[in-house]
Design an enzyme around this catalytic site. Sequence first.
Site, PDB file in Angstrom:
ATOM      1  N   SER A 101       0.816  -1.212   0.000  1.00 52.59           N
ATOM      2  CA  SER A 101       0.000   0.000   0.000  1.00 52.59           C
ATOM      3  C   SER A 101       0.851   1.263   0.000  1.00 52.59           C
ATOM      4  O   SER A 101       1.600   1.522  -0.934  1.00 52.59           O
ATOM      5  CB  SER A 101      -0.971  -0.050   1.185  1.00 52.59           C
ATOM      6  OG  SER A 101      -1.977   0.916   1.066  1.00 52.59           O
ATOM      7  N   ASP A 242      -2.308   6.415  -3.480  1.00 53.34           N
ATOM      8  CA  ASP A 242      -1.166   5.763  -2.858  1.00 53.34           C
ATOM      9  C   ASP A 242      -0.677   4.637  -3.765  1.00 53.34           C
ATOM     10  O   ASP A 242      -1.149   4.481  -4.885  1.00 53.34           O
ATOM     11  CB  ASP A 242      -1.502   5.275  -1.445  1.00 53.34           C
ATOM     12  CG  ASP A 242      -2.481   4.124  -1.426  1.00 53.34           C
ATOM     13  OD1 ASP A 242      -3.193   3.926  -2.426  1.00 53.34           O
ATOM     14  OD2 ASP A 242      -2.554   3.412  -0.405  1.00 53.34           O
ATOM     15  N   ASP A 244      -1.010   1.474  -4.106  1.00 53.88           N
ATOM     16  CA  ASP A 244      -1.916   0.492  -4.713  1.00 53.88           C
ATOM     17  C   ASP A 244      -3.271   1.090  -5.050  1.00 53.88           C
ATOM     18  O   ASP A 244      -4.196   0.376  -5.432  1.00 53.88           O
ATOM     19  CB  ASP A 244      -2.074  -0.741  -3.825  1.00 53.88           C
ATOM     20  CG  ASP A 244      -2.821  -0.461  -2.528  1.00 53.88           C
ATOM     21  OD1 ASP A 244      -2.807   0.695  -2.071  1.00 53.88           O
ATOM     22  OD2 ASP A 244      -3.416  -1.394  -1.968  1.00 53.88           O
ATOM     23  N   ASP A 246      -5.760   2.352  -3.426  1.00 59.59           N
ATOM     24  CA  ASP A 246      -7.008   2.133  -2.688  1.00 59.59           C
ATOM     25  C   ASP A 246      -7.342   3.314  -1.785  1.00 59.59           C
ATOM     26  O   ASP A 246      -8.358   3.305  -1.099  1.00 59.59           O
ATOM     27  CB  ASP A 246      -6.974   0.826  -1.889  1.00 59.59           C
ATOM     28  CG  ASP A 246      -5.987   0.838  -0.728  1.00 59.59           C
ATOM     29  OD1 ASP A 246      -5.146   1.760  -0.663  1.00 59.59           O
ATOM     30  OD2 ASP A 246      -6.047  -0.087   0.105  1.00 59.59           O
TER      31      ASP A 246
END
EC number: 5.4.2.10
Length: 450
Positions: A101, A242, A244, A246
């Site tokens: 992440s 960010d 990834d 999400d």
Amino acid sequence: MSRRYFGTDGIRGRANGLITPELALKVGQAAGLVFQRGDHRHRVVIGKDTRLSGYMIENAMVAGFTSVGMDVLLVGPMPTPAVAMLTKSMRADLGVMISASHNMFEDNGIKLFGPLGFKLSDDVEKQIEQLLDEPMDKKLSESASLGRARRIDGVHDRYIEFAKRTLPRDLSLDGLRVVVDCANGAAYKVVPEALWELGADVISIGVEPDGFNINKECGSTSPEALCRKVREMRADIGIALDGDADRVIMVDERGHVIDGDQLLAVIAQSWKEDGRLARPGIVATVMSNLGLERFLASEGIELVRTSVGDRYVLEAMLRDGYNVGGEASGHIILSDYATTGDGFVAALQILAVVQKLGRPVSEVCHRFDPLPQILKNVRYRAGRPLDDAGVQSAISDAEKRLNGHGRLLIRPSGTEPVIRVMGEGEDRIMVEEVVDTIVDALGNASAAAA
């Protein structure tokens, strides 16, 4: 049973520290065995972000899944919500996102999704954990039943079309200058393209991943570069994802950051006006600002709070029938569209409101004045600093000093050895003082335990 591997968002740690090829192989085997339900040929979708260790972990997981007879569909660098969507769309039994992440490239992690695209329940994670500690030699598939792996083409276009369909067909972003920061992460190919297809004038940064620069001085946790670029290019709005994708943070035309609480306020008010809220309320965590709660109450919208973590937000949404939820950090879940936090889809909802109102973003996205909130992180090496007598005394003294005029939230991170100390209240100086007192006590306790 205590959890050795899974935290609040899958398994996460240092690459070749906790996250080794051996562990990734075993997670693939264990998860593959748990999700072999029914007589059909079983399949898993695997995506990743752009960090260097993704190649190592991806190959180890392919070996794990295929060794227990599961076919693997590799989609390469893709946002976490795209992997969740593709898992459901491609009728897979399981989805995997290899990502840490918003962490730096040295870390990596493994997130798992069930066949409908939702993160796994605690019970299923415990089943997988139990298998991780068992010998696998007698559980492997026969030679003729091994799984196959193949790379899937066209997945970027699938996600782009999915995201575009969350907006009305007649809504265009024409005339809107947008700077997007993809954090040198998983969204670097799909998000700029989708914005361009929707008609925006797109300026992209954080779209040159090299395996090492994911989240490095860019993305939603470091929006300074985006703020500068928005001002420099005289853009209307900035979007920071960010690693990834999400979570999302946005920036107005003045270069001021718009956090997840303000984004939730915009979406909640807009959806209420349009009759799109499933219930007159939204879900957020204990970290969301009291200013958000007061604003929503003035609009007749209830704020339901959960523990920190988007999985707990989603659980409350599904249990109680809410369709909007999120965190101040920028995890925004819109369950009409997605099964997990989707930073880009949330950003599109904000852009739609901006286009509809035809006003500057600084006006559209400043719905309330947040109460002063101080958040500090204390990293520790060993022990349980929160159990220290000095820390307990500092917390007790701080609560007495606030005396109902503010609130404290002190909690360990679910993904790293960090204790987060949050103070909130109307008197900023007092809040800073009580937070610093607790941080100092935690630092002393950590040093003594090391």
